[in-house]
Design a protein around this motif. Structure first.
Motif, mmCIF file in Angstrom:
data_model
loop_
_atom_site.group_PDB
_atom_site.id
_atom_site.type_symbol
_atom_site.label_atom_id
_atom_site.label_comp_id
_atom_site.label_asym_id
_atom_site.label_seq_id
_atom_site.Cartn_x
_atom_site.Cartn_y
_atom_site.Cartn_z
ATOM 1 N N VAL A 142 0.842 -1.202 0.000
ATOM 2 C CA VAL A 142 0.000 0.000 0.000
ATOM 3 C C VAL A 142 0.877 1.254 0.000
ATOM 4 O O VAL A 142 0.665 2.170 -0.805
ATOM 5 C CB VAL A 142 -0.960 -0.006 1.211
ATOM 6 N N ILE A 143 1.874 1.290 0.848
ATOM 7 C CA ILE A 143 2.750 2.465 0.915
ATOM 8 C C ILE A 143 3.513 2.633 -0.401
ATOM 9 O O ILE A 143 3.666 3.751 -0.900
ATOM 10 C CB ILE A 143 3.689 2.379 2.131
ATOM 11 N N ARG A 144 3.963 1.532 -0.988
ATOM 12 C CA ARG A 144 4.644 1.606 -2.289
ATOM 13 C C ARG A 144 3.709 2.185 -3.354
ATOM 14 O O ARG A 144 4.109 3.045 -4.146
ATOM 15 C CB ARG A 144 5.100 0.205 -2.713
ATOM 16 N N LEU A 145 2.453 1.721 -3.357
ATOM 17 C CA LEU A 145 1.477 2.232 -4.324
ATOM 18 C C LEU A 145 1.246 3.727 -4.117
ATOM 19 O O LEU A 145 1.237 4.499 -5.078
ATOM 20 C CB LEU A 145 0.156 1.462 -4.202
ATOM 21 N N GLU A 184 4.204 5.547 -5.521
ATOM 22 C CA GLU A 184 4.189 5.526 -6.985
ATOM 23 C C GLU A 184 3.144 6.473 -7.550
ATOM 24 O O GLU A 184 3.328 7.044 -8.626
ATOM 25 C CB GLU A 184 3.926 4.107 -7.488
ATOM 26 N N CYS A 185 2.047 6.652 -6.831
ATOM 27 C CA CYS A 185 0.960 7.525 -7.285
ATOM 28 C C CYS A 185 1.166 8.983 -6.885
ATOM 29 O O CYS A 185 0.325 9.836 -7.185
ATOM 30 C CB CYS A 185 -0.374 7.017 -6.754
ATOM 31 N N ILE A 208 -3.405 -3.360 -6.017
ATOM 32 C CA ILE A 208 -3.355 -2.504 -7.201
ATOM 33 C C ILE A 208 -4.171 -1.226 -7.038
ATOM 34 O O ILE A 208 -4.135 -0.358 -7.907
ATOM 35 C CB ILE A 208 -3.820 -3.270 -8.459
ATOM 36 N N ALA A 209 -4.874 -1.101 -5.904
ATOM 37 C CA ALA A 209 -5.693 0.094 -5.682
ATOM 38 C C ALA A 209 -6.023 0.219 -4.198
ATOM 39 O O ALA A 209 -6.026 -0.780 -3.477
ATOM 40 C CB ALA A 209 -6.977 0.017 -6.506
ATOM 41 N N THR A 210 -6.278 1.447 -3.754
ATOM 42 C CA THR A 210 -6.661 1.692 -2.362
ATOM 43 C C THR A 210 -7.658 2.838 -2.283
ATOM 44 O O THR A 210 -7.728 3.692 -3.170
ATOM 45 C CB THR A 210 -5.457 2.103 -1.479
ATOM 46 N N LEU A 257 -7.146 7.595 -2.450
ATOM 47 C CA LEU A 257 -7.610 6.837 -3.600
ATOM 48 C C LEU A 257 -6.423 6.704 -4.546
ATOM 49 O O LEU A 257 -5.846 7.714 -4.969
ATOM 50 C CB LEU A 257 -8.770 7.532 -4.314
ATOM 51 N N ALA A 258 -6.030 5.481 -4.827
ATOM 52 C CA ALA A 258 -4.859 5.231 -5.664
ATOM 53 C C ALA A 258 -5.111 4.016 -6.534
ATOM 54 O O ALA A 258 -5.714 3.039 -6.087
ATOM 55 C CB ALA A 258 -3.628 5.000 -4.787
ATOM 56 N N VAL A 259 -4.642 4.098 -7.767
ATOM 57 C CA VAL A 259 -4.692 2.962 -8.690
ATOM 58 C C VAL A 259 -3.317 2.866 -9.341
ATOM 59 O O VAL A 259 -2.763 3.875 -9.799
ATOM 60 C CB VAL A 259 -5.786 3.144 -9.767
ATOM 61 N N ALA A 260 -2.774 1.650 -9.383
ATOM 62 C CA ALA A 260 -1.467 1.434 -10.006
ATOM 63 C C ALA A 260 -1.466 1.980 -11.425
ATOM 64 O O ALA A 260 -2.455 1.846 -12.157
ATOM 65 C CB ALA A 260 -1.132 -0.057 -10.003
ATOM 66 N N ALA A 261 -0.361 2.610 -11.813
ATOM 67 C CA ALA A 261 -0.268 3.275 -13.116
ATOM 68 C C ALA A 261 -0.601 2.337 -14.271
ATOM 69 O O ALA A 261 -1.289 2.735 -15.216
ATOM 70 C CB ALA A 261 1.120 3.876 -13.292
#
Length: 143
Positions: free
Chosen positions: A14-17, A20-21, A56-58, A73-77
């Motif tokens: 989650v922290i990595r995502l 990255e976002c 892949i998303a949060t 709110l995050a979604v992998a690129a």
């Protein structure tokens, strides 16, 4: 994508995502943000996982009895434009509606035009307000 509540084993992914976002800021400690959320409505800390169980998303969702909120709110690129953000927001809205939440608020950083357009397509409109904040606990020393 399967949506489920955050699990302890998800933390690093989650922290990595979030990193990255571009969601991390020097004044916020993501580990502390996660710990705080786990203390309040942890079932509303949502992660999206793929078939291989990768995060892949949060979405960090909350309801204070008056308004609902969505943060992180995050979604992998490499998974964008697949309606995963829409799926997470639909689930957030469903969970908040089930709790009797009359309105969902969220904040978008100034200049983040792509994200503003994403939310507009979901039916969100800009409120005539100014967002104010005051740091009560300093996670990290101000720069």
């Amino acid at each position: 994508m399967k949506i489920r509540p955050f699990q302890t084993a998800d933390r690093n992914a989650v922290i990595r995502l979030w990193d990255e976002c571009g969601l991390l800021r020097p004044w916020n400690d993501p580990d502390r943000d996660i710990e705080r959320k786990l203390g309040v409505q942890p079932e509303l800390f949502l992660v999206g996982i793929d078939a291989e169980q990768n995060v892949i998303a949060t979405a960090m969702v909350g309801f204070d009895g008056h308004r609902g909120w969505v943060n992180y709110l995050a979604v992998a690129a490499d998974k964008r434009r697949l309606s995963l953000g829409r799926q997470l927001m639909n689930e957030a809205e469903r969970l908040l509606t089930a709790r009797g939440c009359p309105k969902l608020n969220l904040q978008v950083r100034t200049g983040n035009l792509d994200v503003l357009e994403f939310y507009r397509k979901l039916g969100y409109v800009q409120d005539d307000v100014i967002s104010l904040g005051k740091r009560l606990i300093h996670d990290r020393a101000p720069e």
